[in-house]
Design a protein around this motif. Structure first.
Motif, PDB file in Angstrom:
ATOM      1  N   ASP A 145       0.832  -1.206   0.000  1.00  0.00           N
ATOM      2  CA  ASP A 145       0.000   0.000   0.000  1.00  0.00           C
ATOM      3  C   ASP A 145       0.868   1.258   0.000  1.00  0.00           C
ATOM      4  OD1 ASP A 145      -1.310  -2.301   1.100  1.00  0.00           O
ATOM      5  OD2 ASP A 145      -2.995  -1.023   1.634  1.00  0.00           O
ATOM      6  N   ALA A 146       0.652   2.143  -0.956  1.00  0.00           N
ATOM      7  CA  ALA A 146       1.442   3.373  -1.056  1.00  0.00           C
ATOM      8  C   ALA A 146       1.052   4.383   0.013  1.00  0.00           C
ATOM      9  CB  ALA A 146       1.276   3.991  -2.438  1.00  0.00           C
ATOM     10  N   THR A 147      -0.221   4.403   0.386  1.00  0.00           N
ATOM     11  CA  THR A 147      -0.697   5.347   1.391  1.00  0.00           C
ATOM     12  C   THR A 147      -1.611   4.650   2.385  1.00  0.00           C
ATOM     13  OG1 THR A 147      -2.634   6.008   0.073  1.00  0.00           O
ATOM     14  CG2 THR A 147      -0.605   7.294  -0.212  1.00  0.00           C
ATOM     15  N   CYS A 148      -1.791   5.304   3.519  1.00  0.00           N
ATOM     16  CA  CYS A 148      -2.709   4.824   4.557  1.00  0.00           C
ATOM     17  C   CYS A 148      -3.700   5.947   4.839  1.00  0.00           C
ATOM     18  CB  CYS A 148      -1.928   4.475   5.822  1.00  0.00           C
ATOM     19  SG  CYS A 148      -2.960   3.858   7.181  1.00  0.00           S
ATOM     20  N   PRO A 149      -5.008   5.636   4.966  1.00  0.00           N
ATOM     21  CA  PRO A 149      -5.987   6.682   5.250  1.00  0.00           C
ATOM     22  C   PRO A 149      -5.666   7.406   6.555  1.00  0.00           C
ATOM     23  CG  PRO A 149      -7.084   4.639   4.632  1.00  0.00           C
ATOM     24  CD  PRO A 149      -5.630   4.311   4.836  1.00  0.00           C
ATOM     25  N   ALA A 150      -5.897   8.711   6.572  1.00  0.00           N
ATOM     26  CA  ALA A 150      -5.679   9.534   7.755  1.00  0.00           C
ATOM     27  C   ALA A 150      -6.705  10.661   7.741  1.00  0.00           C
ATOM     28  CB  ALA A 150      -4.256  10.076   7.779  1.00  0.00           C
ATOM     29  N   PRO A 151      -6.968  11.282   8.895  1.00  0.00           N
ATOM     30  CA  PRO A 151      -8.052  12.278   8.989  1.00  0.00           C
ATOM     31  C   PRO A 151      -7.919  13.463   8.036  1.00  0.00           C
ATOM     32  CG  PRO A 151      -7.353  11.592  11.172  1.00  0.00           C
ATOM     33  CD  PRO A 151      -6.386  10.983  10.211  1.00  0.00           C
ATOM     34  N   VAL A 152      -6.712  13.984   7.849  1.00  0.00           N
ATOM     35  CA  VAL A 152      -6.541  15.177   7.021  1.00  0.00           C
ATOM     36  C   VAL A 152      -6.212  14.830   5.575  1.00  0.00           C
ATOM     37  CG1 VAL A 152      -5.224  17.307   6.711  1.00  0.00           C
ATOM     38  CG2 VAL A 152      -5.790  16.530   9.023  1.00  0.00           C
ATOM     39  N   ASP A 190     -13.300  -3.288   0.927  1.00  0.00           N
ATOM     40  CA  ASP A 190     -13.705  -2.087   0.187  1.00  0.00           C
ATOM     41  C   ASP A 190     -12.747  -1.710  -0.937  1.00  0.00           C
ATOM     42  OD1 ASP A 190     -11.904  -1.292   2.503  1.00  0.00           O
ATOM     43  OD2 ASP A 190     -11.970   0.583   1.381  1.00  0.00           O
ATOM     44  N   PHE A 191     -11.593  -2.374  -1.026  1.00  0.00           N
ATOM     45  CA  PHE A 191     -10.555  -1.954  -1.976  1.00  0.00           C
ATOM     46  C   PHE A 191     -10.288  -3.066  -2.980  1.00  0.00           C
ATOM     47  CE2 PHE A 191      -6.012   0.054  -2.176  1.00  0.00           C
ATOM     48  CZ  PHE A 191      -6.282   0.502  -3.461  1.00  0.00           C
ATOM     49  N   LEU A 192     -10.574  -2.785  -4.247  1.00  0.00           N
ATOM     50  CA  LEU A 192     -10.395  -3.780  -5.302  1.00  0.00           C
ATOM     51  C   LEU A 192      -8.966  -4.304  -5.386  1.00  0.00           C
ATOM     52  CD1 LEU A 192     -12.412  -2.233  -8.275  1.00  0.00           C
ATOM     53  CD2 LEU A 192     -12.797  -4.504  -7.299  1.00  0.00           C
ATOM     54  N   LEU A 193      -7.988  -3.396  -5.314  1.00  0.00           N
ATOM     55  CA  LEU A 193      -6.608  -3.772  -5.610  1.00  0.00           C
ATOM     56  C   LEU A 193      -5.918  -4.521  -4.479  1.00  0.00           C
ATOM     57  CD1 LEU A 193      -5.331  -0.596  -7.500  1.00  0.00           C
ATOM     58  CD2 LEU A 193      -6.310  -2.696  -8.436  1.00  0.00           C
ATOM     59  N   THR A 194      -6.492  -4.484  -3.280  1.00  0.00           N
ATOM     60  CA  THR A 194      -5.908  -5.266  -2.190  1.00  0.00           C
ATOM     61  C   THR A 194      -6.886  -6.331  -1.707  1.00  0.00           C
ATOM     62  OG1 THR A 194      -6.592  -3.560  -0.588  1.00  0.00           O
ATOM     63  CG2 THR A 194      -4.328  -3.486  -1.396  1.00  0.00           C
ATOM     64  N   ASP A 195      -8.026  -5.921  -1.171  1.00  0.00           N
ATOM     65  CA  ASP A 195      -8.966  -6.876  -0.563  1.00  0.00           C
ATOM     66  C   ASP A 195      -9.526  -7.870  -1.574  1.00  0.00           C
ATOM     67  OD1 ASP A 195      -8.719  -5.424   1.855  1.00  0.00           O
ATOM     68  OD2 ASP A 195     -10.266  -4.037   1.191  1.00  0.00           O
ATOM     69  N   ILE A 196     -10.088  -7.341  -2.654  1.00  0.00           N
ATOM     70  CA  ILE A 196     -10.733  -8.223  -3.633  1.00  0.00           C
ATOM     71  C   ILE A 196      -9.697  -8.999  -4.435  1.00  0.00           C
ATOM     72  CG2 ILE A 196     -12.413  -8.358  -5.502  1.00  0.00           C
ATOM     73  CD1 ILE A 196     -13.455  -7.421  -2.682  1.00  0.00           C
ATOM     74  N   ALA A 197      -8.613  -8.337  -4.809  1.00  0.00           N
ATOM     75  CA  ALA A 197      -7.529  -9.056  -5.502  1.00  0.00           C
ATOM     76  C   ALA A 197      -6.966 -10.162  -4.622  1.00  0.00           C
ATOM     77  CB  ALA A 197      -6.424  -8.084  -5.907  1.00  0.00           C
ATOM     78  N   PHE A 198      -6.847  -9.893  -3.335  1.00  0.00           N
ATOM     79  CA  PHE A 198      -6.392 -10.913  -2.378  1.00  0.00           C
ATOM     80  C   PHE A 198      -7.327 -12.110  -2.385  1.00  0.00           C
ATOM     81  CE2 PHE A 198      -7.094 -12.527   1.987  1.00  0.00           C
ATOM     82  CZ  PHE A 198      -5.873 -13.144   2.205  1.00  0.00           C
ATOM     83  N   GLY A 199      -8.633 -11.850  -2.318  1.00  0.00           N
ATOM     84  CA  GLY A 199      -9.602 -12.944  -2.345  1.00  0.00           C
ATOM     85  C   GLY A 199      -9.535 -13.743  -3.625  1.00  0.00           C
ATOM     86  N   VAL A 200      -9.418 -13.051  -4.753  1.00  0.00           N
ATOM     87  CA  VAL A 200      -9.316 -13.726  -6.050  1.00  0.00           C
ATOM     88  C   VAL A 200      -8.038 -14.566  -6.113  1.00  0.00           C
ATOM     89  CG1 VAL A 200      -9.021 -13.366  -8.525  1.00  0.00           C
ATOM     90  CG2 VAL A 200     -10.719 -12.022  -7.268  1.00  0.00           C
ATOM     91  N   ASN A 201      -6.916 -13.977  -5.720  1.00  0.00           N
ATOM     92  CA  ASN A 201      -5.640 -14.699  -5.747  1.00  0.00           C
ATOM     93  C   ASN A 201      -5.642 -15.909  -4.823  1.00  0.00           C
ATOM     94  OD1 ASN A 201      -4.600 -12.834  -7.543  1.00  0.00           O
ATOM     95  ND2 ASN A 201      -3.603 -11.600  -5.969  1.00  0.00           N
ATOM     96  N   GLY A 202      -6.392 -15.801  -3.726  1.00  0.00           N
ATOM     97  CA  GLY A 202      -6.440 -16.898  -2.769  1.00  0.00           C
ATOM     98  C   GLY A 202      -7.464 -17.963  -3.093  1.00  0.00           C
ATOM     99  N   GLY A 203      -8.281 -17.722  -4.114  1.00  0.00           N
ATOM    100  CA  GLY A 203      -9.326 -18.678  -4.469  1.00  0.00           C
ATOM    101  C   GLY A 203     -10.552 -18.596  -3.574  1.00  0.00           C
TER     102      GLY A 203
END
Length: 260
Positions: free
Chosen positions: A151-158, A210-223
């Protein structure tokens, strides 16, 4: 695919943007988790954030009413520790990590010291130039290189803040190196480690995020079966037009009570 989701024995949930935003739970998510547990489904939580330890997250989940005995938690940091235990137990690591995380990995059996044979790059919120200098020197001289997540960035308040992916770019410019191994989402190493820890078949698992490139891609890659929720990073339009397609899209995590 909805039938496969209904048959799932384990639901794995991303955290920020999926079950909460910051310190605020998304709707009646505690009731949703209890609903799933009542159906005999095991609830699990996954995160790529490697700046803190498992105990920190469980304490947060307890305060939100989202943690019960029997739940499962796993992070990219835990995945790195398991990978090291299985494949690099004799290596000595220089951890680019907070003091708390450095103590955590040592307590889990990861060797650290001055004669490092490898670098472990985590989301170090106590990062110093000296740490970067040492890590860079080790990489230039060919030492092994593990990063917890991309992950290039992490969510933060500002505004979003630099995360491990940004650190990786910096070190690539200075050392010419990219990680030999990345242990977090969306990579298969984490999926394999999760399956091993849960002792279930991959087809019995549904990943919710909520994130296609990490969460959903992870699920797809993991079967795994996959569900994307629209309370965080990615949009329905992105899911329709992109290369990664969840099995199901829901407005939020609480809509699970309508389909299970």
């Amino acid at each position: 695919m909805k039938d496969n989701i209904k048959k799932s024995k384990v639901f794995l949930f991303d955290l920020d943007g999926t079950v909460y935003v910051g310190d605020k739970p998304i709707g009646n998510v505690a009731e949703t988790m209890n609903f799933l547990r009542g159906k005999g489904i095991r609830v699990g939580y996954l995160t790529n954030n490697s700046s803190v330890t498992k105990e920190f997250y469980i304490e947060k989940l307890v305060k939100m009413g989202l943690w019960k005995d029997g739940d499962f938690f796993y992070s990219s940091l835990d995945s790195a520790i398991d990978y090291i235990s299985d494949n690099m137990k004799d290596d000595v690591f220089f951890p680019v990590a907070t003091e708390r995380v450095s103590e955590y990995i040592k307590a889990k059996g990861v060797k650290t010291g001055e004669d490092a044979t490898a670098v472990l790059l985590t989301f170090d919120k106590e990062l110093t130039y000296k740490k970067l200098e040492i890590a860079n020197e080790l990489l230039v001289f060919g030492k092994k290189y593990i990063a917890t997540h991309p992950d290039a960035t992490c969510p933060a308040p500002v505004a979003p803040v630099p995360d491990v992916g940004s650190f990786m770019c910096l070190l690539e410019k200075s050392s010419g190196r990219t990680p030999d191994v990345i242990t977090g989402k969306p990579y298969g190493i984490m999926a394999e480690n999760v399956i091993k820890a849960l002792k279930v078949r991959k087809e019995d698992v549904t990943m919710v995020g909520d994130f296609l490139l990490t969460d959903i891609a992870f699920g797809v890659n993991g079967g795994f079966n996959t569900i994307m929720v629209l309370t965080g990073h990615s949009t329905e339009e992105q899911a329709e037009k992109g290369d990664i397609h969840p099995d199901l899209i829901l407005k939020d995590v609480n809509e699970l009570t309508k389909i299970i």
